[in-house]
Write an enzyme that holds these catalytic residues in place. Structure first.
Site, mmCIF file in Angstrom:
data_model
loop_
_atom_site.group_PDB
_atom_site.id
_atom_site.type_symbol
_atom_site.label_atom_id
_atom_site.label_comp_id
_atom_site.label_asym_id
_atom_site.label_seq_id
_atom_site.Cartn_x
_atom_site.Cartn_y
_atom_site.Cartn_z
ATOM 1 N N HIS A 184 0.847 -1.187 0.000
ATOM 2 C CA HIS A 184 0.000 0.000 0.000
ATOM 3 C C HIS A 184 0.885 1.240 0.000
ATOM 4 O O HIS A 184 2.053 1.182 0.351
ATOM 5 C CB HIS A 184 -0.896 0.054 1.245
ATOM 6 C CG HIS A 184 -1.850 -1.080 1.356
ATOM 7 N ND1 HIS A 184 -2.859 -1.318 0.438
ATOM 8 C CD2 HIS A 184 -1.977 -2.057 2.301
ATOM 9 C CE1 HIS A 184 -3.546 -2.382 0.804
ATOM 10 N NE2 HIS A 184 -3.042 -2.858 1.931
ATOM 11 N N HIS A 235 -4.328 0.150 -5.392
ATOM 12 C CA HIS A 235 -5.694 -0.344 -5.155
ATOM 13 C C HIS A 235 -6.762 0.727 -5.347
ATOM 14 O O HIS A 235 -7.896 0.558 -4.904
ATOM 15 C CB HIS A 235 -5.781 -0.941 -3.743
ATOM 16 C CG HIS A 235 -4.799 -2.041 -3.517
ATOM 17 N ND1 HIS A 235 -3.801 -1.975 -2.564
ATOM 18 C CD2 HIS A 235 -4.639 -3.223 -4.155
ATOM 19 C CE1 HIS A 235 -3.077 -3.079 -2.609
ATOM 20 N NE2 HIS A 235 -3.547 -3.847 -3.568
ATOM 21 N N MET A 281 -9.975 1.880 -2.876
ATOM 22 C CA MET A 281 -9.227 2.154 -1.643
ATOM 23 C C MET A 281 -8.866 3.632 -1.594
ATOM 24 O O MET A 281 -7.859 4.068 -2.137
ATOM 25 C CB MET A 281 -7.974 1.280 -1.551
ATOM 26 C CG MET A 281 -7.297 1.335 -0.207
ATOM 27 S SD MET A 281 -6.027 0.058 -0.058
ATOM 28 C CE MET A 281 -5.303 0.500 1.512
ATOM 29 N N CYS A 292 -4.839 4.752 -2.210
ATOM 30 C CA CYS A 292 -3.721 3.810 -2.353
ATOM 31 C C CYS A 292 -3.561 3.581 -3.851
ATOM 32 O O CYS A 292 -4.491 3.120 -4.522
ATOM 33 C CB CYS A 292 -4.042 2.503 -1.630
ATOM 34 S SG CYS A 292 -2.830 1.192 -1.933
#
Length: 152
Positions: free
Chosen positions: A92, A140, A145, A137
């Site tokens: 991440h 993602h 996210m 992120c």
């Protein structure tokens, strides 16, 4: 003759010793109450400086491996620090959206584009400018996210 009893490793030891008092001296205390108070204040201040308190801690990845920031929306006061902690489903990172930060804030300067690859890895941000900060992120973002920090 004076009698004295002492305990050494759980066994009582009794002995008699001659004691002769030749003069009376006043002995100053080793530490005063004021000195102890000062030492306590210094000790507490040291602990507080070594263990910073964060306004919020945001987990990167849910406890069951979900892709998300937990919590994904928080409100903090101006000047407070937020900690981002890598949790699950990594790698991440934390990237602030240049179109979703207060005017005058450099999104690149507050972003953490390097990947956090292991559990427990952390980054922090101190927020000095009030407003809404959107972040995501990078690997993602397509899975949704993203998060929001409101600074009052």
């Amino acid at each position: 003759m004076a009698a004295m009893t002492s305990t050494f490793l759980g066994s009582a030891v009794a002995m008699k010793a001659s004691v002769k008092v030749t003069s009376k001296k006043t002995v100053a205390p080793v530490a005063s109450l004021d000195g102890l108070k000062k030492a306590a204040v210094v000790g507490v201040a040291t602990i507080l400086m070594a263990s910073p308190a964060f306004a919020a801690t945001i987990k990167l990845g849910g406890d069951n491996g979900e892709l998300g920031f937990y919590p994904n929306k928080i409100t903090v006061a101006k000047g407070e620090t937020v900690e981002f902690v890598n949790n699950k489903a990594f790698p991440h990172n934390v990237v602030f959206d240049e179109d979703n930060v207060p005017a005058g804030v450099n999104a690149d300067a507050i972003s953490h584009e390097d990947y956090l690859n292991g559990p427990g890895e952390k980054v922090t941000n101190k927020f000095d400018t009030p407003g809404t900060y959107g972040y995501y992120c990078e690997p993602h973002q397509g899975a949704g996210m993203q998060g929001t920090i409101i600074v009052q």
